[in-house]
Write an enzyme that holds these catalytic residues in place. Sequence first.
Site, PDB file in Angstrom:
ATOM      1  N   ARG A  72      57.524   7.958 -11.468  1.00 32.75           N
ATOM      2  CA  ARG A  72      57.014   8.585 -12.692  1.00 32.75           C
ATOM      3  C   ARG A  72      57.420   7.796 -13.935  1.00 32.75           C
ATOM      4  O   ARG A  72      58.574   7.880 -14.389  1.00 32.75           O
ATOM      5  CB  ARG A  72      57.539  10.003 -12.798  1.00 32.75           C
ATOM      6  N   ARG A  95      49.673   2.503  -5.698  1.00 35.08           N
ATOM      7  CA  ARG A  95      50.956   2.770  -6.361  1.00 35.08           C
ATOM      8  C   ARG A  95      52.016   3.280  -5.405  1.00 35.08           C
ATOM      9  O   ARG A  95      53.186   3.389  -5.782  1.00 35.08           O
ATOM     10  CB  ARG A  95      50.771   3.750  -7.533  1.00 35.08           C
ATOM     11  N   HIS A 173      48.204   2.473 -15.654  1.00 36.10           N
ATOM     12  CA  HIS A 173      48.577   3.795 -16.175  1.00 36.10           C
ATOM     13  C   HIS A 173      49.874   3.692 -16.980  1.00 36.10           C
ATOM     14  O   HIS A 173      50.882   4.315 -16.687  1.00 36.10           O
ATOM     15  CB  HIS A 173      48.754   4.742 -14.987  1.00 36.10           C
ATOM     16  N   ASP A 219      44.324  14.781 -22.530  1.00 34.00           N
ATOM     17  CA  ASP A 219      43.984  14.037 -21.314  1.00 34.00           C
ATOM     18  C   ASP A 219      42.524  13.617 -21.441  1.00 34.00           C
ATOM     19  O   ASP A 219      41.623  14.330 -21.018  1.00 34.00           O
ATOM     20  CB  ASP A 219      44.212  14.918 -20.078  1.00 34.00           C
ATOM     21  N   GLU A 278      45.978   3.979 -21.227  1.00 30.50           N
ATOM     22  CA  GLU A 278      45.718   3.267 -19.973  1.00 30.50           C
ATOM     23  C   GLU A 278      44.440   2.450 -20.043  1.00 30.50           C
ATOM     24  O   GLU A 278      43.355   3.013 -20.212  1.00 30.50           O
ATOM     25  CB  GLU A 278      45.621   4.305 -18.850  1.00 30.50           C
TER      26      GLU A 278
HETATM   27  O1  TA6 Z   1      45.849   9.437 -16.525  1.00 32.46           O
HETATM   28  C1  TA6 Z   1      45.948  10.754 -16.854  1.00 32.46           C
HETATM   29  C2  TA6 Z   1      46.072  11.555 -15.575  1.00 32.46           C
HETATM   30  O2  TA6 Z   1      44.974  11.360 -14.759  1.00 32.46           O
HETATM   31  C3  TA6 Z   1      46.313  13.026 -15.909  1.00 32.46           C
HETATM   32  O3  TA6 Z   1      45.232  13.815 -15.529  1.00 32.46           O
HETATM   33  C4  TA6 Z   1      47.600  13.378 -15.179  1.00 32.46           C
HETATM   34  O4  TA6 Z   1      47.386  13.970 -13.992  1.00 32.46           O
HETATM   35  C5  TA6 Z   1      48.268  12.024 -15.044  1.00 32.46           C
HETATM   36  O5  TA6 Z   1      47.241  11.118 -14.834  1.00 32.46           O
HETATM   37  C6  TA6 Z   1      49.367  11.901 -14.035  1.00 32.46           C
HETATM   38  O6  TA6 Z   1      48.887  11.878 -12.760  1.00 32.46           O
HETATM   39  P1  TA6 Z   1      49.933  11.830 -11.527  1.00 32.46           P
HETATM   40  O7  TA6 Z   1      49.075  11.792 -10.297  1.00 32.46           O
HETATM   41  O8  TA6 Z   1      50.759  10.603 -11.696  1.00 32.46           O
HETATM   42  O9  TA6 Z   1      50.770  13.074 -11.637  1.00 32.46           O
END
Ligand code: TA6
Length: 309
Positions: A72, A95, A173, A219, A278
Amino acid sequence: MNEMSTSDSERRPIEVVKAINGLEKVVLREIQGSSVEIYLYGAHVTSWKNEQGEELLFLSSKAIFKPPKPIRGGIPICFPQFSNLGSLEAHGFARNRLWGFDDDPPPFPVDAANKVFTDLILRPTKEDFKIWPHSFEYRLRIALGPGANLMMTSRIRNTNTDGKPFTFTFAYHTYFSVSDISEVRVEGLETLDYLDNCKKRERFTEQGDSITFEESEVDKIYLSTPTKIAVMDHEKKRTFVIRKEGLPDAVVWNPWEKKSKAMVDFGDEEYKHMLCVEAATVEKPITLKPGEEWRGRQQLSIVSKKLDS
Ligand code: TA6
């Protein structure tokens, strides 16, 4: 950018160390003092520091470094699927796979200034083939240059031998570290159309001013953006500049309070100190025929003054 390779004698050494939970990590150090750390697990950049040693990326204090959980924070790579835009797990599988070193990358357009870099590669496993039946080679070069310029170049080639094309979506991301989210503005996305992930991906048009963050989760998938976007942190008097190629879209995400509490690997208050911007290709998925290659590049840099419009 000139087509020449940095000779081995010019190239700066890289370090490979055993890190959290024994996972291997690559450390790139630039001669002026900046550094980047990349876990082979996910080819995941987890640290990017400027020449003063200040951390520029957000990494959650609750991040889990244990496969198959993605890390994370830092810069997760979303491939071959962005978010839940398909049948795979959220953001695809790149990932949470172990990448290797690419010892013999095909010739590469380099910036001679970037003397410290590493080449990583991902190929599908038999398990991957069951969920995404395609052969591919994903080559990633991560390079660090003067001024803490971080360059990430992805080259994805369709190596199917059955003549089949494949289609994917993609994102870097990136989690930027910010002083206080209410002090941050994003420039370069004004008046653009976006899909709002908080409203069933309905399409809207952004207002004319720079984007700010207050009161709730953001988002949004901005469509066909300029190649340069700025994230301005007024309190830190720091501006992150994202330059991108082959990545027409940009996703902006801050989970705010409620979603922060719902994520096990994220601190309840941590939304105040991060913002994801991103570089992505989402609206128009990329289709590659066998033998074809796609390239997607992002360059992250820091400037101290406001971005000239
Ligand atoms: O990039 C934004 C997003 O798609 C959000 O919708 C949120 O879910 C975030 O990514 C994090 O996603 P993850 O799968 O890493 O919890």
